[in-house]
Design a protein around this motif. Structure first.
Motif, PDB file in Angstrom:
ATOM      1  N   ARG A  75       0.826  -1.201   0.000  1.00  6.72           N
ATOM      2  CA  ARG A  75       0.000   0.000   0.000  1.00  6.72           C
ATOM      3  C   ARG A  75       0.862   1.255   0.000  1.00  6.72           C
ATOM      4  N   LEU A  76       1.914   1.267   0.810  1.00  8.43           N
ATOM      5  CA  LEU A  76       2.810   2.423   0.836  1.00  8.43           C
ATOM      6  C   LEU A  76       3.531   2.602  -0.492  1.00  8.43           C
ATOM      7  N   GLU A  77       3.917   1.490  -1.115  1.00 11.00           N
ATOM      8  CA  GLU A  77       4.579   1.591  -2.411  1.00 11.00           C
ATOM      9  C   GLU A  77       3.641   2.149  -3.475  1.00 11.00           C
ATOM     10  N   LEU A  78       2.374   1.752  -3.418  1.00 10.99           N
ATOM     11  CA  LEU A  78       1.401   2.302  -4.353  1.00 10.99           C
ATOM     12  C   LEU A  78       1.225   3.806  -4.145  1.00 10.99           C
ATOM     13  N   LEU A  79       1.220   4.235  -2.892  1.00  8.12           N
ATOM     14  CA  LEU A  79       1.113   5.663  -2.604  1.00  8.12           C
ATOM     15  C   LEU A  79       2.327   6.420  -3.118  1.00  8.12           C
ATOM     16  N   ARG A  80       3.520   5.869  -2.871  1.00 10.12           N
ATOM     17  CA  ARG A  80       4.729   6.533  -3.359  1.00 10.12           C
ATOM     18  C   ARG A  80       4.739   6.611  -4.876  1.00 10.12           C
ATOM     19  N   THR A  81       4.266   5.555  -5.526  1.00 13.21           N
ATOM     20  CA  THR A  81       4.253   5.546  -6.986  1.00 13.21           C
ATOM     21  C   THR A  81       3.221   6.513  -7.535  1.00 13.21           C
ATOM     22  N   ALA A  82       2.024   6.511  -6.955  1.00 17.72           N
ATOM     23  CA  ALA A  82       0.949   7.351  -7.479  1.00 17.72           C
ATOM     24  C   ALA A  82       1.230   8.834  -7.291  1.00 17.72           C
ATOM     25  N   TYR A  83       1.868   9.193  -6.183  1.00  8.80           N
ATOM     26  CA  TYR A  83       2.074  10.605  -5.876  1.00  8.80           C
ATOM     27  C   TYR A  83       3.515  11.062  -6.068  1.00  8.80           C
TER      28      TYR A  83
ATOM     29  N   GLY B   2     -10.063  12.066 -15.717  1.00 12.33           N
ATOM     30  CA  GLY B   2     -10.093  10.641 -15.411  1.00 12.33           C
ATOM     31  C   GLY B   2      -8.748  10.124 -14.938  1.00 12.33           C
ATOM     32  N   VAL B   3      -7.668  10.597 -15.571  1.00  7.25           N
ATOM     33  CA  VAL B   3      -6.328  10.178 -15.146  1.00  7.25           C
ATOM     34  C   VAL B   3      -6.047  10.652 -13.726  1.00  7.25           C
ATOM     35  N   SER B   4      -6.339  11.914 -13.471  1.00  2.00           N
ATOM     36  CA  SER B   4      -6.087  12.457 -12.135  1.00  2.00           C
ATOM     37  C   SER B   4      -6.951  11.777 -11.083  1.00  2.00           C
ATOM     38  N   TYR B   5      -8.217  11.555 -11.408  1.00  4.02           N
ATOM     39  CA  TYR B   5      -9.128  10.918 -10.452  1.00  4.02           C
ATOM     40  C   TYR B   5      -8.733   9.474 -10.196  1.00  4.02           C
ATOM     41  N   GLY B   6      -8.328   8.769 -11.250  1.00  5.59           N
ATOM     42  CA  GLY B   6      -7.912   7.380 -11.085  1.00  5.59           C
ATOM     43  C   GLY B   6      -6.707   7.243 -10.173  1.00  5.59           C
ATOM     44  N   TYR B   7      -5.724   8.135 -10.334  1.00  7.03           N
ATOM     45  CA  TYR B   7      -4.553   8.099  -9.468  1.00  7.03           C
ATOM     46  C   TYR B   7      -4.953   8.323  -8.016  1.00  7.03           C
TER      47      TYR B   7
ATOM     48  N   PRO C 251      -5.170   4.662  -4.006  1.00  2.00           N
ATOM     49  CA  PRO C 251      -4.882   4.376  -2.583  1.00  2.00           C
ATOM     50  C   PRO C 251      -6.148   4.131  -1.768  1.00  2.00           C
ATOM     51  N   ILE C 252      -7.237   4.865  -2.093  1.00  2.00           N
ATOM     52  CA  ILE C 252      -8.482   4.679  -1.354  1.00  2.00           C
ATOM     53  C   ILE C 252      -9.047   3.285  -1.591  1.00  2.00           C
TER      54      ILE C 252
ATOM     55  N   TYR D  23     -10.181  -2.185   0.159  1.00  8.02           N
ATOM     56  CA  TYR D  23     -10.072  -3.617  -0.102  1.00  8.02           C
ATOM     57  C   TYR D  23      -9.453  -4.341   1.092  1.00  8.02           C
ATOM     58  N   VAL D  24      -8.413  -3.753   1.682  1.00  8.87           N
ATOM     59  CA  VAL D  24      -7.790  -4.369   2.854  1.00  8.87           C
ATOM     60  C   VAL D  24      -8.791  -4.470   3.999  1.00  8.87           C
TER      61      VAL D  24
END
Length: 274
Positions: free
Chosen positions: A15-23, A152-157, A161-162, A167-168
């Motif tokens: 989850r943290l890696e996804l946050l680092r990648t997305a932002y 859509g790109v901005s909203y998807g990013y 994380p949400i 899901y978790v």
């Protein structure tokens, strides 16, 4: 500041890696550049491998992609998924070629294809890992992309994380409501099967929550005049006013174009690959 913990393969780490990648919080060379130049650089690096069939040239372009990934500080999660996918594709194609009577020429042809895919994939990682949602959306708007695509790109990013957090939460709730299996079976296959079932069934509440979040977001945006503001020239100019092309941007783009041009004569001279 020195890190006091070690990263381990867990749900929280993913989850943290996804946050680092997305932002784009890892920094790196491309994160300091203008997003328009980053997209232009990506187009150069993504198109160049498809203009040649020379294995030596593709190898040089692949090495340029490796350097770009290092400069962009791509995270271990994205890099690991790329390596697993690339190696799995290489091994699978090689095995299939031998089973159907392939020879060394077949291996060379497959190596050419995998070098192309690898070079394009690494350029994609270096570029999009370095762009946060706002920068990527604004760059698309500057290139006259449709407003809904940029949104859509901005909203998807931002939703990624949400969705992972939800899901978790749902998955852990499913685990608490289900009793553990009484007999794990050989190699614990019943436990693995139960986890697979829980992982699949946890997606259904996420779909409902996503639909609800999308509706709430659309209503809030329309209340604030999103559709009018996105298509209004004055609002668009105000939104993109911060974009500035710096000498660093021009230097990186010019150096990359020069390296791509030099890759063609340089790669053709590599013995056994040209």
């Amino acid at each position: 500041m020195a890190r006091k913990t070690h990263d381990v393969l867990s749900v929280d780490w993913i989850r943290l890696e996804l946050l680092r990648t997305a932002y784009s919080t890892r920094g790196g060379l491309f994160s300091r550049m203008d997003p328009r130049i980053v997209l232009a650089w990506y187009l150069v690096m993504a198109i160049a491998p498809w203009l040649t069939h020379d294995t030596g040239v593709l190898l040089v372009l692949f090495l340029i992609g490796v350097a770009a990934v290092i400069l962009a500080r791509v995270g271990p999660l994205v890099l690991g998924l790329f390596l697993i996918g690339l190696l799995g594709n290489v091994v699978g194609l090689f095995v299939a070629s031998f089973l159907f009577g392939g020879n060394l020429d077949t291996l060379v042809a497959l190596a050419e294809l995998n070098l192309k895919l690898g070079a394009v994939s690494m350029a994609s990682m270096a570029a999009f890992v370095s762009l946060d949602p706002e920068k990527l959306s604004d760059a698309l708007l500057w290139f006259r992309a449709p407003e809904l695509l940029a949104f859509g790109v901005s909203y998807g990013y931002r939703m990624l994380p949400i969705l992972v957090d939800e899901y978790v939460t749902v998955f852990e709730g499913q685990r608490l409501r289900h009793a553990p299996v009484e007999k794990p079976g050989p190699l614990g296959w019943r436990v693995a099967w139960q986890w697979c079932v829980l992982a699949v069934t946890a997606f259904y509440p996420i779909m409902l929550n996503t639909a609800k979040n999308v509706r709430t977001t659309v209503e809030a945006l329309e209340t604030r005049g999103f559709t009018y503001g996105a298509s209004n020239p004055a609002g668009r100019t105000l939104r993109l006013a911060y974009l500035r092309v710096s000498p660093l941007d021009l230097a990186v783009l010019a150096a990359s174009v020069a390296l791509v041009i030099l890759a063609f004569p340089l790669g053709a001279r590599i013995p056994g690959l040209g």
